[in-house]
Motif scaffolding. Structure first.
Motif, mmCIF file in Angstrom:
data_model
loop_
_atom_site.group_PDB
_atom_site.id
_atom_site.type_symbol
_atom_site.label_atom_id
_atom_site.label_comp_id
_atom_site.label_asym_id
_atom_site.label_seq_id
_atom_site.Cartn_x
_atom_site.Cartn_y
_atom_site.Cartn_z
ATOM 1 N N ASP A 14 0.842 -1.209 0.000
ATOM 2 C CA ASP A 14 0.000 0.000 0.000
ATOM 3 C C ASP A 14 0.875 1.257 0.000
ATOM 4 O OD1 ASP A 14 -2.323 -1.386 -0.053
ATOM 5 O OD2 ASP A 14 -2.656 -1.342 2.113
ATOM 6 N N GLY A 15 1.934 1.218 0.800
ATOM 7 C CA GLY A 15 2.839 2.372 0.891
ATOM 8 C C GLY A 15 3.494 2.679 -0.446
ATOM 9 N N LEU A 16 3.859 1.620 -1.187
ATOM 10 C CA LEU A 16 4.514 1.822 -2.484
ATOM 11 C C LEU A 16 3.526 2.423 -3.495
ATOM 12 C CD1 LEU A 16 7.313 1.348 -3.794
ATOM 13 C CD2 LEU A 16 6.429 -0.831 -4.638
ATOM 14 N N VAL A 17 2.284 1.952 -3.462
ATOM 15 C CA VAL A 17 1.259 2.494 -4.371
ATOM 16 C C VAL A 17 0.984 3.960 -4.008
ATOM 17 C CG1 VAL A 17 -1.150 2.305 -5.118
ATOM 18 C CG2 VAL A 17 0.217 0.235 -4.808
ATOM 19 N N GLU A 18 0.883 4.246 -2.718
ATOM 20 C CA GLU A 18 0.655 5.636 -2.285
ATOM 21 C C GLU A 18 1.810 6.533 -2.722
ATOM 22 O OE1 GLU A 18 -2.096 6.947 -1.178
ATOM 23 O OE2 GLU A 18 -2.988 4.948 -1.271
ATOM 24 N N LYS A 19 3.006 5.991 -2.652
ATOM 25 C CA LYS A 19 4.183 6.754 -3.063
ATOM 26 C C LYS A 19 4.112 7.088 -4.556
ATOM 27 C CE LYS A 19 8.992 6.852 -1.890
ATOM 28 N NZ LYS A 19 10.004 6.322 -1.050
ATOM 29 N N ALA A 20 3.713 6.102 -5.356
ATOM 30 C CA ALA A 20 3.580 6.334 -6.798
ATOM 31 C C ALA A 20 2.504 7.384 -7.077
ATOM 32 C CB ALA A 20 3.237 5.017 -7.492
ATOM 33 N N LEU A 21 1.395 7.301 -6.348
ATOM 34 C CA LEU A 21 0.319 8.291 -6.532
ATOM 35 C C LEU A 21 0.799 9.690 -6.124
ATOM 36 C CD1 LEU A 21 -2.618 6.085 -5.209
ATOM 37 C CD2 LEU A 21 -2.457 7.036 -7.520
ATOM 38 N N ALA A 22 1.617 9.750 -5.088
ATOM 39 C CA ALA A 22 2.152 11.056 -4.652
ATOM 40 C C ALA A 22 3.094 11.624 -5.708
ATOM 41 C CB ALA A 22 2.866 10.899 -3.314
ATOM 42 N N PHE A 23 3.918 10.763 -6.331
ATOM 43 C CA PHE A 23 4.812 11.248 -7.397
ATOM 44 C C PHE A 23 4.012 11.765 -8.583
ATOM 45 C CE2 PHE A 23 8.540 8.750 -5.652
ATOM 46 C CZ PHE A 23 9.335 9.859 -5.445
ATOM 47 N N LYS A 24 2.829 11.196 -8.805
ATOM 48 C CA LYS A 24 2.013 11.682 -9.929
ATOM 49 C C LYS A 24 1.582 13.137 -9.692
ATOM 50 C CE LYS A 24 -1.605 10.248 -13.102
ATOM 51 N NZ LYS A 24 -2.456 9.152 -13.531
ATOM 52 N N LYS A 25 1.393 13.490 -8.434
ATOM 53 C CA LYS A 25 0.985 14.869 -8.111
ATOM 54 C C LYS A 25 2.176 15.827 -8.114
ATOM 55 C CE LYS A 25 -3.117 13.921 -5.347
ATOM 56 N NZ LYS A 25 -3.214 12.927 -4.296
ATOM 57 N N ASP A 26 3.367 15.291 -7.827
ATOM 58 C CA ASP A 26 4.556 16.142 -7.684
ATOM 59 C C ASP A 26 5.760 15.337 -8.188
ATOM 60 O OD1 ASP A 26 6.377 18.040 -6.945
ATOM 61 O OD2 ASP A 26 6.253 17.644 -4.796
ATOM 62 N N ALA A 27 5.903 15.300 -9.514
ATOM 63 C CA ALA A 27 6.849 14.344 -10.122
ATOM 64 C C ALA A 27 8.301 14.792 -10.037
ATOM 65 C CB ALA A 27 6.456 14.099 -11.580
ATOM 66 N N PHE A 28 8.542 16.075 -10.224
ATOM 67 C CA PHE A 28 9.930 16.524 -10.391
ATOM 68 C C PHE A 28 10.562 16.779 -9.022
ATOM 69 C CE2 PHE A 28 13.110 19.807 -11.771
ATOM 70 C CZ PHE A 28 13.904 18.914 -12.475
ATOM 71 N N GLN A 29 11.353 15.816 -8.557
ATOM 72 C CA GLN A 29 11.999 15.926 -7.238
ATOM 73 C C GLN A 29 13.475 15.546 -7.392
ATOM 74 O OE1 GLN A 29 9.814 14.665 -3.758
ATOM 75 N NE2 GLN A 29 7.971 14.309 -4.937
ATOM 76 N N PRO A 30 14.240 16.443 -8.035
ATOM 77 C CA PRO A 30 15.602 16.072 -8.459
ATOM 78 C C PRO A 30 16.620 15.939 -7.338
ATOM 79 C CG PRO A 30 15.129 18.359 -9.006
ATOM 80 C CD PRO A 30 13.859 17.796 -8.462
ATOM 81 N N THR A 31 16.257 16.255 -6.104
ATOM 82 C CA THR A 31 17.255 16.089 -5.035
ATOM 83 C C THR A 31 17.277 14.658 -4.504
ATOM 84 O OG1 THR A 31 15.628 16.829 -3.424
ATOM 85 C CG2 THR A 31 17.156 18.502 -4.265
ATOM 86 N N ILE A 32 16.237 13.875 -4.808
ATOM 87 C CA ILE A 32 16.140 12.521 -4.231
ATOM 88 C C ILE A 32 17.308 11.637 -4.670
ATOM 89 C CG2 ILE A 32 14.785 10.371 -4.323
ATOM 90 C CD1 ILE A 32 12.271 12.026 -4.056
ATOM 91 N N ALA A 33 17.679 11.727 -5.927
ATOM 92 C CA ALA A 33 18.743 10.831 -6.418
ATOM 93 C C ALA A 33 19.781 11.608 -7.233
ATOM 94 C CB ALA A 33 18.137 9.718 -7.256
ATOM 95 N N SER A 34 20.009 12.844 -6.806
ATOM 96 C CA SER A 34 20.973 13.680 -7.522
ATOM 97 C C SER A 34 22.350 12.993 -7.574
ATOM 98 C CB SER A 34 21.061 15.027 -6.800
ATOM 99 O OG SER A 34 22.081 15.781 -7.342
ATOM 100 N N GLY A 35 22.933 12.934 -8.746
ATOM 101 C CA GLY A 35 24.275 12.356 -8.908
ATOM 102 C C GLY A 35 24.297 10.842 -9.061
ATOM 103 N N LYS A 36 23.137 10.190 -8.939
ATOM 104 C CA LYS A 36 23.097 8.725 -9.059
ATOM 105 C C LYS A 36 22.966 8.313 -10.527
ATOM 106 C CE LYS A 36 22.632 8.050 -4.508
ATOM 107 N NZ LYS A 36 23.295 7.166 -3.602
ATOM 108 N N LYS A 37 23.387 7.095 -10.800
ATOM 109 C CA LYS A 37 23.323 6.577 -12.175
ATOM 110 C C LYS A 37 22.511 5.278 -12.217
ATOM 111 C CE LYS A 37 27.338 8.643 -14.313
ATOM 112 N NZ LYS A 37 27.498 9.699 -13.307
#
Ligand code: CP
Length: 313
Positions: A14-37
């Protein structure tokens, strides 16, 4: 979550689905994985998985690098102990090990050969990457499962369902000219069981899914009977598991059209895409108000984002 290859990798569905739904509302969050490949390795074609995973990584600030390894990489040997005196130039032990040094997360897409059931269901290729990459691995569809698709499917169903009762969900087989993997159907079944949905599967005789996937889900070989009062219908072709990889039927009475829809509870109609129009689903359904296949595809971005953010944190 250490890897994302099946429902059993997830602690909190449920938490993972809620997380995906939250990203749909606010997708651009470039600090979460900045510099990762993120490495995205394809042994088979893809439109949605490839693009949505790239966009998802970019939305998180990560760089995604795609390699069509079957075309652009060295021919890979997967067998341990092989004397490599044939046309395979590189062993998976080195190839996966090297990619593990370059990337923070590795996504891999492999299809089954549909020749030998045991070989495909052992997931040799996916397991080779899991064993030798040394970093989190995401299945971009494997021989037996397509978990990123299933997460997007479940997310889409949540968006389209507001009643308190559980919806009736029907997974229906549809005809196809080619032998296709069972991966999407297996995975959808696995996820619907985990989400405690009221699931019925309908397919012609000879097309029952592997027992370890269908478990005690009701299988009805009468399609119209199974579809009665359905709230969601997932249409998908798969080749036979019992007569492994064979196309046993091309019965076009299973092609999903308005006649099928009419016995449902105004069901939302789902497909993972690509879909062969007129063969798997009729235009009248795909172009009608009940089809939610484009929502599913859109949600592939946010479901991939939810998974990558978990693995990259
Ligand atoms: N549904 C899906 O995985 O589409 P692609 O094969 O185009 O990635």
């Amino acid at each position: 979550m250490k890897h994302f290859t099946s429902i059993s990798d997830i602690n909190d569905l449920d938490g993972l689905v809620e997380k995906a739904l939250a990203f749909k509302k606010d997708a651009f969050q470039p600090t979460i994985a900045s510099g990762k490949k993120v490495g995205l390795i394809f042994l088979n074609p893809s439109l949605r998985t490839r693009l949505s995973s790239q966009i998802a990584a970019q939305n998180l600030g990560a760089e995604a690098i795609v390699l069509d390894i079957g075309k652009d990489g060295w021919a890979l040997e997967f067998e341990d102990g092989a004397v490599m005196n044939g046309n395979k130039a590189e062993h998976i032990r080195e190839a996966a090990g090297v990619m593990g040094r370059y990337f923070d997360v590795l996504g891999i897409r492999t299809f089954p050969e549909l020749k030998d059931k045991d070989t495909d269901y052992e997931e040799l290729l996916l397991n080779a990457f899991l064993n030798h990459a040394g970093i989190p691995v995401v299945s971009l569809e494997s021989a037996t499962r397509h978990p990123l698709q299933s997460l997007a499917d479940l997310m889409t169903m949540k968006e389209h369902w507001s009643e308190t009762r559980k919806p009736k969900v029907v997974l229906t087989w549809a005809p196809h000219v080619k032998a296709l993997p069972q991966a999407v159907a297996n995975s959808f079944t696995e996820w619907m069981i985990a989400a405690e949905m009221d699931l019925t599967i309908t397919n012609p005789a000879g097309y029952d899914l592997a027992p370890e996937f269908r478990k005690d889900v009701h299988v009805n070989h009468n399609q119209m009977e199974a579809l009665a009062d359905a709230d969601f219908v997932y249409v998908k072709n798969w080749s036979s598991y019992e007569q492994y990889g064979q196309v046993l039927s091309q019965d076009d009475t299973w092609t999903f059209g308005n006649g099928h829809l009419s016995v449902t509870n105004k069901a939302k109609v789902m497909h993972c895409l690509p879909v062969r129009r007129g063969l798997v689903i009729k235009d009248e359904v795909l172009d009608g108000p009940n089809a939610i296949h484009l929502d599913q595809s859109e949600n592939r971005v946010y479901s991939a984002q939810a998974v990558l953010s978990e693995l990259l944190k």
